[in-house]
Design a protein around this motif. Structure first.
Motif, PDB file in Angstrom:
ATOM      1  N   ALA A  14      -3.908  -0.609   5.813  1.00 45.40           N
ATOM      2  CA  ALA A  14      -3.295  -1.759   5.430  1.00 45.40           C
ATOM      3  C   ALA A  14      -3.449  -2.896   6.866  1.00 45.40           C
ATOM      4  O   ALA A  14      -4.146  -3.687   6.711  1.00 45.40           O
ATOM      5  CB  ALA A  14      -1.938  -1.839   5.150  1.00 45.40           C
TER       6      ALA A  14
ATOM      7  N   THR B 174       0.770  -1.149   0.088  1.00 49.16           N
ATOM      8  CA  THR B 174      -0.033  -0.166   0.082  1.00 49.16           C
ATOM      9  C   THR B 174       0.943   1.182  -0.021  1.00 49.16           C
ATOM     10  O   THR B 174       0.542   2.123  -0.583  1.00 49.16           O
ATOM     11  CB  THR B 174      -1.073   0.010   1.334  1.00 49.16           C
ATOM     12  OG1 THR B 174      -1.621  -1.152   1.332  1.00 49.16           O
ATOM     13  CG2 THR B 174      -1.690   1.271   1.321  1.00 49.16           C
TER      14      THR B 174
ATOM     15  N   PHE C 185      -7.529  -3.144   7.714  1.00 44.99           N
ATOM     16  CA  PHE C 185      -7.967  -3.810   6.690  1.00 44.99           C
ATOM     17  C   PHE C 185      -7.764  -5.265   6.551  1.00 44.99           C
ATOM     18  O   PHE C 185      -8.598  -6.071   6.664  1.00 44.99           O
ATOM     19  CB  PHE C 185      -7.668  -3.364   5.253  1.00 44.99           C
ATOM     20  CG  PHE C 185      -8.599  -3.384   4.237  1.00 44.99           C
ATOM     21  CD1 PHE C 185      -9.543  -2.106   3.952  1.00 44.99           C
ATOM     22  CD2 PHE C 185      -8.567  -4.375   3.470  1.00 44.99           C
ATOM     23  CE1 PHE C 185     -10.474  -2.440   2.988  1.00 44.99           C
ATOM     24  CE2 PHE C 185      -9.554  -4.403   2.431  1.00 44.99           C
ATOM     25  CZ  PHE C 185     -10.418  -3.408   2.211  1.00 44.99           C
TER      26      PHE C 185
ATOM     27  N   MET D 219      -6.986  -0.361   0.294  1.00 46.60           N
ATOM     28  CA  MET D 219      -6.521  -0.146   1.811  1.00 46.60           C
ATOM     29  C   MET D 219      -5.989   1.336   2.038  1.00 46.60           C
ATOM     30  O   MET D 219      -6.233   2.044   2.911  1.00 46.60           O
ATOM     31  CB  MET D 219      -5.315  -0.942   1.961  1.00 46.60           C
ATOM     32  CG  MET D 219      -5.730  -2.407   2.387  1.00 46.60           C
ATOM     33  SD  MET D 219      -4.132  -3.522   2.237  1.00 46.60           S
ATOM     34  CE  MET D 219      -5.215  -4.914   2.926  1.00 46.60           C
TER      35      MET D 219
END
Lengths: 241, 316
Positions: free
Chosen positions: B260, B49, B263, B244
């Motif tokens: 991240a 991410t 999630f 994310m």
């Protein structure tokens, strides 16, 4: 030697001829006006000079060397800066950061961030926007955004500045201020080419004017000569001024 | 005054990073099993991410190529499995991803907006099928085996890569390239005419972000003994980092990491507690968060903080 010179510069968009074999030159230190009806090819010519578009034919030289084919960032670093007809600012960045992009990347020599910031602040001062330095550029008024574009262009330390209708949409007072700004830019030794529809402004400050119509140069000369030209009156001015 | 404030902020950030690193580094000494496994998963997605945000955050170019570079890391790990040491393997994967991304970037970064997104999406499928065909013709197999590495080894590798990613992201954001990327995202044409080599800036940043994706791939590949093109080049790997980043917020680097972590954790809980309703609940959570948290979890937290302090500015 002219500072900038174009020979037979043309640009087609499909079947439409936007600029047709225009010869032009700009000399060091002068203010050249570019006028003509809407769709005459004025902005296209700016786009060809600044390499936003490649010409379909013809060559453009700057300080004696051909510049056709160079990418826009190189044109900028060579010393040709421009503003846009519809403002193209970095709306979410603070005003001073907008200008700093010019001084950090556009000067042609690598400058430190501190130096770039100093130049950015100087140019903001020059266009009288210092008080708005930390405001997101998108929050400025149209007149201020146009000044910001001028500051960003000046921060690249150009020799030649292309101003595309910086007075359009401004109030009478703001036009006066813009005229004063252009005079001060010239006083710094920077050569200016300006596209403008505000006639009294262009007649008042230009040394020489080129008139375009349907992509063709129909007249060229001092403001007085152009204003008296029959063809120019017919296609653009409408009546004698 | 401002400069002092800046250096103080910088050292605070750096201090926090070091503390976080130490805590995470010492963790396997005190706990084991599930938490470490979960953290590997979280760190993997945090790397992907943050790496995605490095390029796509400021420029607004939505890349869906993450799975291509991540999967490339998988294959580097499989091909060189057992022949080169693990750290070298990871670097090799990063370098390969960089080179491939340079080529892909040079071809695709002239495309704008949705065309770029679609092309990067297609790239994943293209690479997947090319690998599938090559394996079929050359090795006449479908998958490959990867030599495993201990859980702790994987944990430390992904932890180090995570901090390298954060460090690189911070350096880019604060450097002149950070400003160049931002201005490209704001108005590419104006950036080009202000002296920025937009093509080079985009391609180089795209390739830099791919390095970390490739490295993450090589590390995680060792968690599986067997890989094939469908496992390596899974499109979820392209979509999840985007979600994310949106979920966490892209205003700064805390957002993507937070996104991240939350999630992955929420996904894990849903998957174990409600395996049948997992995707359904997940979908609803996503829609609600996109609708009501346009600036992500972090943006929401900052908004609440601002309200509590009565109109002051939230720390960013």
């Amino acid at each position: 030697m002219h500072l900038l010179e174009g020979e037979g510069v043309s640009r087609n968009f499909g079947g439409l001829v936007a600029v047709a074999g225009v010869d032009f030159y700009v000399d060091q230190g002068e203010i050249l006006g570019l006028i003509g009806p809407n769709g005459a090819g004025k902005t296209t010519l700016f786009n060809l000079i600044s390499a936003a578009l490649p010409p379909s034919a013809g060559t453009i030289s700057y300080e004696g060397s051909p510049i056709t084919g160079l990418p826009p960032y190189k044109i900028c670093r060579l010393g040709i800066a421009r503003t846009f007809q519809t403002v193209k600012i970095f709306a979410h960045l603070p005003t001073v950061r907008n200008v700093m992009v010019g001084s950090l990347f556009g000067t042609g020599s690598r400058s430190s961030a501190t130096e770039a910031l100093r130049i950015a602040d100087e140019e903001l001062e020059f266009v009288e926007l210092s008080s708005l330095r930390d405001v997101p550029a998108g929050d400025l008024t149209l007149a201020s955004q146009k000044r910001l574009e001028v500051a960003r262009a000046l921060a690249t330390q150009p020799k030649l500045l292309l101003l595309d209708e910086i007075m359009a949409g401004l109030t009478r007072n703001e036009v006066e201020e813009a005229m004063d700004l252009i005079a001060r830019i010239r006083a710094r030794g920077i050569t200016v080419v300006m596209i403008e529809h505000v006639m009294h402004a262009i007649m008042g400050i230009c040394d020489r004017i080129i008139v375009l119509d349907f992509g063709v140069k129909i007249a060229e000369g001092t403001p007085a000569e152009v204003a008296a030209d029959k063809k120019v009156i017919e296609v653009y001015l409408g009546e004698e001024i | 005054m401002k400069a002092i404030q800046m250096t103080r902020d910088k050292s605070v950030t750096l201090g926090l990073l070091i503390v976080a690193f130490l805590i995470l580094a010492l963790l396997p000494q005190f706990t084991s099993g599930y938490l470490v496994t979960l953290l590997i998963d979280i760190l993997k997605f945090a790397v992907l991410t943050v790496a995605w945000v490095v390029f796509s955050g400021p420029t607004g170019y939505m890349s869906l190529a993450t799975a291509a570079f991540y999967g490339l890391g998988f294959y580097i790990a499989a091909v060189f499995s057992g022949t080169v040491p693990f750290p070298l393997l990871i670097m090799l994967a990063g370098a390969s991803a960089f080179v491939v991304a340079l080529g892909v970037g040079a071809l695709t970064l002239r495309l704008r907006g949705v065309y770029f997104a679609i092309f990067t999406f297609a790239l994943v499928l293209l690479v997947q099928n090319v690998v599938l065909e090559v394996e079929r013709v050359v090795t006449q197999t479908r998958g490959r085996f990867v030599e495993t590495v201990s859980t702790e080894g994987v944990y430390y590798a992904i932890l180090i890569v995570f901090f390298l990613t954060i460090l690189a992201a911070m350096l880019i954001r604060r450097s002149r390239y950070g400003l160049a990327l931002q201005s490209i995202g704001e108005y590419e044409e104006a950036a080009a005419h202000s002296g920025i080599n937009v093509v080079w800036t985009k391609v180089l940043t795209f390739a830099t972000s791919a390095v970390f994706m490739g490295m993450a791939g090589a590390i995680i590949a060792t968690r599986r003994t067997y890989i094939d093109p469908y496992i390596a080049f899974n499109l979820n790997t392209s979509f999840l980092p985007v979600l994310m980043a949106m979920f966490g917020g892209m205003g700064n680097l805390v957002g993507p990491v937070l996104g991240a972590a939350l999630f992955t954790y929420i996904g894990e809980i849903l998957l174990t507690r409600f395996p049948d309703l997992y995707m359904l609940i997940f979908g609803v959570v996503l829609i609600v968060s996109i609708l009501f948290m346009p600036n992500g979890v972090l943006g929401l937290a900052q908004g609440v903080w601002r309200k509590m302090r009565g109109g002051g500015h939230a720390p960013s």
